[in-house]
Scaffold this motif. Structure first.
Motif, mmCIF file in Angstrom:
data_model
loop_
_atom_site.group_PDB
_atom_site.id
_atom_site.type_symbol
_atom_site.label_atom_id
_atom_site.label_comp_id
_atom_site.label_asym_id
_atom_site.label_seq_id
_atom_site.Cartn_x
_atom_site.Cartn_y
_atom_site.Cartn_z
ATOM 1 N N ALA A 1 -46.826 -61.465 11.151
ATOM 2 C CA ALA A 1 -46.454 -61.782 9.765
ATOM 3 C C ALA A 1 -47.703 -61.809 8.896
ATOM 4 C CB ALA A 1 -45.745 -63.140 9.714
ATOM 5 N N ARG A 2 -47.508 -62.010 7.616
ATOM 6 C CA ARG A 2 -48.639 -62.211 6.716
ATOM 7 C C ARG A 2 -49.402 -63.456 7.137
ATOM 8 N NH1 ARG A 2 -46.279 -62.428 0.763
ATOM 9 N NH2 ARG A 2 -44.652 -63.572 1.872
ATOM 10 N N TYR B 1 -51.143 -66.953 6.098
ATOM 11 C CA TYR B 1 -50.916 -68.002 5.103
ATOM 12 C C TYR B 1 -52.028 -69.040 5.208
ATOM 13 C CZ TYR B 1 -46.275 -66.059 4.635
ATOM 14 O OH TYR B 1 -45.222 -65.197 4.401
ATOM 15 N N THR C 1 -50.150 -67.903 11.019
ATOM 16 C CA THR C 1 -49.258 -66.752 11.058
ATOM 17 C C THR C 1 -48.362 -66.883 12.286
ATOM 18 O OG1 THR C 1 -49.121 -64.352 10.778
ATOM 19 C CG2 THR C 1 -50.713 -65.152 12.401
ATOM 20 N N TRP D 1 -41.926 -70.045 7.202
ATOM 21 C CA TRP D 1 -42.023 -68.923 6.282
ATOM 22 C C TRP D 1 -42.456 -67.635 7.001
ATOM 23 C CZ3 TRP D 1 -45.187 -69.048 1.058
ATOM 24 C CH2 TRP D 1 -44.854 -67.927 0.293
ATOM 25 N N PRO D 2 -43.569 -67.664 7.788
ATOM 26 C CA PRO D 2 -43.916 -66.422 8.480
ATOM 27 C C PRO D 2 -42.880 -65.998 9.521
ATOM 28 C CG PRO D 2 -45.469 -68.178 9.036
ATOM 29 C CD PRO D 2 -44.585 -68.700 7.967
ATOM 30 N N GLU E 1 -40.139 -64.283 7.670
ATOM 31 C CA GLU E 1 -40.622 -62.970 7.235
ATOM 32 C C GLU E 1 -40.603 -61.973 8.390
ATOM 33 O OE1 GLU E 1 -45.080 -61.623 6.737
ATOM 34 O OE2 GLU E 1 -44.424 -62.748 4.976
ATOM 35 N N PRO F 1 -36.261 -62.079 10.084
ATOM 36 C CA PRO F 1 -35.301 -62.734 9.192
ATOM 37 C C PRO F 1 -33.900 -62.882 9.777
ATOM 38 C CG PRO F 1 -35.887 -60.547 8.378
ATOM 39 C CD PRO F 1 -36.787 -60.844 9.536
ATOM 40 N N ALA G 1 -34.039 -66.384 8.012
ATOM 41 C CA ALA G 1 -34.002 -66.135 6.570
ATOM 42 C C ALA G 1 -33.148 -67.198 5.875
ATOM 43 C CB ALA G 1 -33.461 -64.740 6.281
ATOM 44 N N TRP H 1 -35.026 -70.555 5.934
ATOM 45 C CA TRP H 1 -36.110 -70.578 4.946
ATOM 46 C C TRP H 1 -35.550 -70.676 3.525
ATOM 47 C CZ3 TRP H 1 -40.632 -72.082 3.996
ATOM 48 C CH2 TRP H 1 -41.333 -71.636 2.875
ATOM 49 N N PRO I 1 -48.356 -56.550 8.248
ATOM 50 C CA PRO I 1 -47.612 -56.412 6.993
ATOM 51 C C PRO I 1 -48.018 -55.167 6.203
ATOM 52 C CG PRO I 1 -48.358 -58.659 7.267
ATOM 53 C CD PRO I 1 -48.996 -57.853 8.356
#
Length: 181
Positions: free
Chosen positions: A39-40, A42, A57, A126-127, A130, A133, A145, A148, A173
């Motif tokens: 994931a991204r 953070y 992440t 959140w990750p 993402e 989901p 998803a 979140w 990502p």
């Protein structure tokens, strides 16, 4: 093969240790047939103690390792990055790797799964939402998803620019490749 999701975090030499953790997991678990997806990245405030902000992440991959062997590999990678297992739970970390989900397994031992933080820490949820989901939480049967979307917290969390290691079977990502979990 079991689908697993791991949470990675660091608040000491963050870039260096997050890159090293991703590289070590990739080298152990990723292949052309089974890439590792991340994931991204953070940035979040420390939770449970006063300390420097964390980078966090989530990664996902498939493995044929049993749960206890996977847990030991994660601990070995942590130790190789200066994280002794004797540290208190709420303390600074060079690299922390938490097993969040091991397929749909629900258990209390040898570790609690799914990891409870999945439902109440934004830096995990959140990750994860993402990255996967539509993947469902084994107990609530809600997709990540959905969880979140309904999440309400005061936790401060922001996506950051991060240079992921250039590895052949790592889907980041920024990658134009798609891998569904």
């Amino acid at each position: 093969m079991t689908q697993v999701f791991l949470g990675l975090g660091s608040n000491r030499q963050r870039r260096q240790h997050m890159q090293a953790g991703l590289r070590a997991l990739h080298d152990r678990f990723a292949s052309r047939q089974r890439p590792m997806k991340v994931a991204r990245m953070y940035e979040s405030a420390a939770v449970g103690f006063d300390g420097h902000d964390f980078y966090n992440t989530v990664v996902g991959f498939h493995t044929d390792l049993p749960l206890t062997a996977l847990s030991e590999v994660c601990k070995q990678i942590e130790r190789a990055n200066g994280h002794p297992s004797s540290l208190p739970k709420y303390s600074p970390r060079t690299l922390d790797i938490d097993l969040l989900l091991y397929g749909d397994l629900v258990c209390a031992k040898p570790i609690q799964l799914p990891r409870p933080e999945v439902l109440f820490n934004a830096f995990v949820l959140w990750p994860l939402a993402e990255l996967a989901p539509s993947y469902k939480h084994p107990e609530t049967q809600q997709s990540f998803a959905e969880i979140w979307q309904n999440f309400n917290s005061e936790q401060v969390l922001k996506p950051i620019e991060f240079r992921y290691p250039a590895l052949p079977y790592l889907i980041t990502p920024e990658s134009d490749k798609e891998a569904a979990f």
